[in-house]
Design a protein around this motif. Structure first.
Motif, short mmCIF file in Angstrom:
data_model
loop_
_atom_site.label_atom_id
_atom_site.label_comp_id
_atom_site.label_asym_id
_atom_site.label_seq_id
_atom_site.Cartn_x
_atom_site.Cartn_y
_atom_site.Cartn_z
N MET A 31 0.83 -1.19 0.00
CA MET A 31 0.00 0.00 0.00
C MET A 31 0.86 1.25 0.00
O MET A 31 1.76 1.40 0.83
CB MET A 31 -0.90 0.00 1.24
CG MET A 31 -1.70 1.27 1.46
SD MET A 31 -3.11 1.46 0.36
CE MET A 31 -4.17 0.13 0.87
N GLU A 85 -0.62 4.85 -1.01
CA GLU A 85 -1.60 5.76 -1.58
C GLU A 85 -1.20 7.22 -1.30
O GLU A 85 -0.87 7.58 -0.16
CB GLU A 85 -2.98 5.51 -0.97
CG GLU A 85 -3.65 4.24 -1.44
CD GLU A 85 -4.13 4.33 -2.88
OE1 GLU A 85 -4.83 5.30 -3.22
OE2 GLU A 85 -3.78 3.43 -3.66
N ALA A 112 -8.70 1.46 -0.89
CA ALA A 112 -7.66 1.85 0.07
C ALA A 112 -8.04 1.50 1.51
O ALA A 112 -7.21 1.05 2.29
CB ALA A 112 -7.36 3.34 -0.04
#
Length: 201
Positions: A2, A4, A143
């Protein structure tokens, strides 16, 4: 992994700061590393207000998002013109088409034009347009989980705002559904183009 990097931008009063806060808090609930960096100042009085959110599995080195945003969520035209430039190639541009009647100047990003104000009015309150856009982002990015956004809502706005949970949950859901429709339509178009190309060959 991850990683973002999201910019939320619009006029002061469009809920762009709370959009970023909800995203950041939801990610914290899920045990992710986050930063939320708001921009305050004279631009809040009718100009472009914005915040940057980073969500990572690893510690965040710097909260600054320069020209490497993975997603820009823009609620008004000045925000579109300013922050479409911050996207990486292949990034996602979410545009509130209720307030923006122009198209992006980029041809190397994924564009989603979402009539957030109209969809918010279908929920009963135009003020949840920001939740419409946040829902669209969740559908596209995955997300964080939507239920954690609603849990974050309680932390950001306090117990007195719990009566607003059903309205905001509905807006989040409607934004996700609209983005899913846009995605399905895009896939159908791409499939049609590929079939036409194969036929030509």
């Amino acid at each position: 992994m991850m990683d973002e990097k999201v910019i939320c931008a619009g006029f002061g009063g469009q809920g762009v700061m709370s959009m970023g806060q909800l995203l950041a808090y939801a990610a914290m609930i899920e045990g992710k590393n986050v930063t939320w960096m708001p921009s305050y100042g004279p631009e809040m009085r009718g100009g472009t207000a914005y915040c940057c959110v980073m969500i990572c599995d690893r510690p965040v080195g710097s909260p600054v998002i320069a020209n490497d945003a993975g997603c820009s969520i823009v609620m008004n035209l000045p925000s579109l013109r300013k922050f479409e430039k911050s996207l990486v190639a292949g990034g996602y541009l979410l545009v509130n088409s209720s307030m923006i009647d122009e198209r992006s100047e980029r041809d190397d990003v994924h564009e989603y034009y979402i009539p957030a104000d109209e969809l918010a009015m279908e929920c009963g309150n135009r003020r949840v347009a920001n939740m419409i856009m946040l829902g669209a982002y969740l559908e596209i990015s995955r997300a964080v989980q939507p239920e954690n956004v609603m849990e974050a809502f309680k932390k950001v706005f306090g117990e007195k705002a719990e009566k607003l949970l059903p309205l905001n949950r509905e807006a989040l859901r409607k934004g996700m559904e609209y983005a899913a429709i846009l995605d399905a339509s895009s896939r159908e178009q791409n499939s049609g183009f590929m079939e036409a190309a194969q036929t030509a060959l």
